[in-house]
Design a protein around this motif. Structure first.
Motif, PDB file in Angstrom:
ATOM      1  N   GLU A  79     -28.861  -1.243   4.039  1.00 57.61           N
ATOM      2  CA  GLU A  79     -29.182  -1.671   5.406  1.00 57.61           C
ATOM      3  C   GLU A  79     -28.391  -0.837   6.402  1.00 57.61           C
ATOM      4  O   GLU A  79     -27.248  -0.444   6.124  1.00 57.61           O
ATOM      5  CB  GLU A  79     -28.808  -3.143   5.617  1.00 57.61           C
ATOM      6  CG  GLU A  79     -29.625  -4.118   4.818  1.00 57.61           C
ATOM      7  CD  GLU A  79     -29.199  -5.555   5.106  1.00 57.61           C
ATOM      8  OE1 GLU A  79     -28.608  -5.795   6.185  1.00 57.61           O
ATOM      9  OE2 GLU A  79     -29.438  -6.408   4.257  1.00 57.61           O
ATOM     10  N   ARG A  80     -28.998  -0.579   7.565  1.00 52.18           N
ATOM     11  CA  ARG A  80     -28.268   0.095   8.650  1.00 52.18           C
ATOM     12  C   ARG A  80     -27.225  -0.858   9.208  1.00 52.18           C
ATOM     13  O   ARG A  80     -27.400  -2.060   9.203  1.00 52.18           O
ATOM     14  CB  ARG A  80     -29.229   0.491   9.772  1.00 52.18           C
ATOM     15  CG  ARG A  80     -30.224   1.546   9.389  1.00 52.18           C
ATOM     16  CD  ARG A  80     -30.995   2.034  10.594  1.00 52.18           C
ATOM     17  NE  ARG A  80     -31.563   0.960  11.388  1.00 52.18           N
ATOM     18  CZ  ARG A  80     -32.846   0.796  11.634  1.00 52.18           C
ATOM     19  NH1 ARG A  80     -33.715   1.652  11.188  1.00 52.18           N
ATOM     20  NH2 ARG A  80     -33.267  -0.194  12.359  1.00 52.18           N
ATOM     21  N   GLU A  83     -28.700  -1.524  15.025  1.00 51.60           N
ATOM     22  CA  GLU A  83     -30.148  -1.578  15.205  1.00 51.60           C
ATOM     23  C   GLU A  83     -30.757  -0.222  15.557  1.00 51.60           C
ATOM     24  O   GLU A  83     -31.952  -0.024  15.442  1.00 51.60           O
ATOM     25  CB  GLU A  83     -30.501  -2.588  16.311  1.00 51.60           C
ATOM     26  CG  GLU A  83     -30.237  -4.024  15.924  1.00 51.60           C
ATOM     27  CD  GLU A  83     -31.038  -4.449  14.709  1.00 51.60           C
ATOM     28  OE1 GLU A  83     -32.248  -4.135  14.632  1.00 51.60           O
ATOM     29  OE2 GLU A  83     -30.445  -5.094  13.818  1.00 51.60           O
ATOM     30  N   GLU A  84     -29.904   0.725  16.002  1.00 53.62           N
ATOM     31  CA  GLU A  84     -30.433   2.037  16.394  1.00 53.62           C
ATOM     32  C   GLU A  84     -30.936   2.806  15.172  1.00 53.62           C
ATOM     33  O   GLU A  84     -30.456   2.617  14.064  1.00 53.62           O
ATOM     34  CB  GLU A  84     -29.387   2.859  17.155  1.00 53.62           C
ATOM     35  CG  GLU A  84     -28.158   3.208  16.355  1.00 53.62           C
ATOM     36  CD  GLU A  84     -27.108   2.116  16.340  1.00 53.62           C
ATOM     37  OE1 GLU A  84     -26.146   2.302  15.590  1.00 53.62           O
ATOM     38  OE2 GLU A  84     -27.235   1.101  17.030  1.00 53.62           O
ATOM     39  N   LYS A  85     -31.913   3.682  15.419  1.00 55.07           N
ATOM     40  CA  LYS A  85     -32.474   4.490  14.344  1.00 55.07           C
ATOM     41  C   LYS A  85     -31.440   5.512  13.874  1.00 55.07           C
ATOM     42  O   LYS A  85     -30.546   5.898  14.609  1.00 55.07           O
ATOM     43  CB  LYS A  85     -33.740   5.195  14.813  1.00 55.07           C
ATOM     44  CG  LYS A  85     -34.860   4.237  15.096  1.00 55.07           C
ATOM     45  CD  LYS A  85     -36.167   4.956  15.174  1.00 55.07           C
ATOM     46  CE  LYS A  85     -37.253   3.912  15.364  1.00 55.07           C
ATOM     47  NZ  LYS A  85     -38.456   4.285  14.716  1.00 55.07           N
ATOM     48  N   VAL A  86     -31.593   5.960  12.638  1.00 54.92           N
ATOM     49  CA  VAL A  86     -30.671   6.932  12.059  1.00 54.92           C
ATOM     50  C   VAL A  86     -30.928   8.297  12.692  1.00 54.92           C
ATOM     51  O   VAL A  86     -32.059   8.774  12.721  1.00 54.92           O
ATOM     52  CB  VAL A  86     -30.857   7.015  10.532  1.00 54.92           C
ATOM     53  CG1 VAL A  86     -29.975   8.094   9.938  1.00 54.92           C
ATOM     54  CG2 VAL A  86     -30.571   5.664   9.898  1.00 54.92           C
ATOM     55  N   ASP A  87     -29.887   8.903  13.227  1.00 52.20           N
ATOM     56  CA  ASP A  87     -29.994  10.232  13.825  1.00 52.20           C
ATOM     57  C   ASP A  87     -29.970  11.267  12.707  1.00 52.20           C
ATOM     58  O   ASP A  87     -28.984  11.396  11.976  1.00 52.20           O
ATOM     59  CB  ASP A  87     -28.832  10.462  14.790  1.00 52.20           C
ATOM     60  CG  ASP A  87     -28.886  11.824  15.468  1.00 52.20           C
ATOM     61  OD1 ASP A  87     -29.923  12.514  15.361  1.00 52.20           O
ATOM     62  OD2 ASP A  87     -27.894  12.190  16.109  1.00 52.20           O
ATOM     63  N   MET A  88     -31.055  12.018  12.537  1.00 52.20           N
ATOM     64  CA  MET A  88     -31.165  12.997  11.457  1.00 52.20           C
ATOM     65  C   MET A  88     -30.855  14.415  11.934  1.00 52.20           C
ATOM     66  O   MET A  88     -31.191  15.378  11.257  1.00 52.20           O
ATOM     67  CB  MET A  88     -32.569  12.948  10.847  1.00 52.20           C
ATOM     68  CG  MET A  88     -32.886  11.632  10.163  1.00 52.20           C
ATOM     69  SD  MET A  88     -31.762  11.267   8.796  1.00 52.20           S
ATOM     70  CE  MET A  88     -32.203  12.538   7.655  1.00 52.20           C
ATOM     71  N   LYS A 141     -25.202  16.119   8.275  1.00 53.14           N
ATOM     72  CA  LYS A 141     -25.646  15.453   9.499  1.00 53.14           C
ATOM     73  C   LYS A 141     -24.559  15.606  10.563  1.00 53.14           C
ATOM     74  O   LYS A 141     -23.380  15.658  10.238  1.00 53.14           O
ATOM     75  CB  LYS A 141     -25.899  13.972   9.230  1.00 53.14           C
ATOM     76  CG  LYS A 141     -27.084  13.712   8.324  1.00 53.14           C
ATOM     77  CD  LYS A 141     -27.192  12.269   7.868  1.00 53.14           C
ATOM     78  CE  LYS A 141     -26.933  11.195   8.844  1.00 53.14           C
ATOM     79  NZ  LYS A 141     -27.622  11.164  10.084  1.00 53.14           N
TER      80      LYS A 141
END
Length: 128
Positions: free
Chosen positions: A88-89, A92-97, A107
């Motif tokens: 789980e992250r 709540e923010e999306k993973v910065d790729m 990364k």
């Protein structure tokens, strides 16, 4: 092998020519390196432009003898991580790729996650 006619270092190279890279000579070229015969590992730290010139394991037939094993082990390890853990992250923010600098494409921001072992973990990871 070259797939098309090309020029390498000012030389005309016809299609289907086998090209050999002399990594030893490149790593000791005074035009590329400051003090090429001195042991200076700090030159390869992140942020230094010389790291992109390094070919640590060679190329072609003389490349790293452990690369085949490493590719198989990475697949096994990744499969075990996916099968044996719930991920789980943290936020709540999306993973910065976004990719950073380096030969392994790290990364820019490290991935931070929570993991919880699944019940199958003992069956998969524990030696019988």
């Amino acid at each position: 092998m070259s797939s098309d006619d090309c020029k390498v270092g000012g030389y005309d190279v016809p299609r289907d020519t086998i090209l050999l890279v002399n990594a030893w000579a490149i790593h000791r070229d005074p035009k590329l390196w400051d003090e090429p015969n001195s042991f200076k590992p700090e030159r390869f730290e992140i942020g230094d432009g010389e790291a992109r010139k390094l070919m640590p394991f060679g190329l072609g037939r003389r490349s790293c003898p452990g690369s085949g094993l490493a590719q198989r082990v990475v697949g096994l390890a990744l499969g075990s991580l996916i099968q044996c853990f719930e991920w789980e992250r943290v936020g709540e923010e999306k993973v910065d790729m976004t990719e950073g600098r380096g030969s392994t494409m790290p990364k820019v921001d490290p991935l931070v996650v929570l993991c919880k072992a699944r019940p199958i973990t003992n069956n998969v990871l524990v030696a019988a």
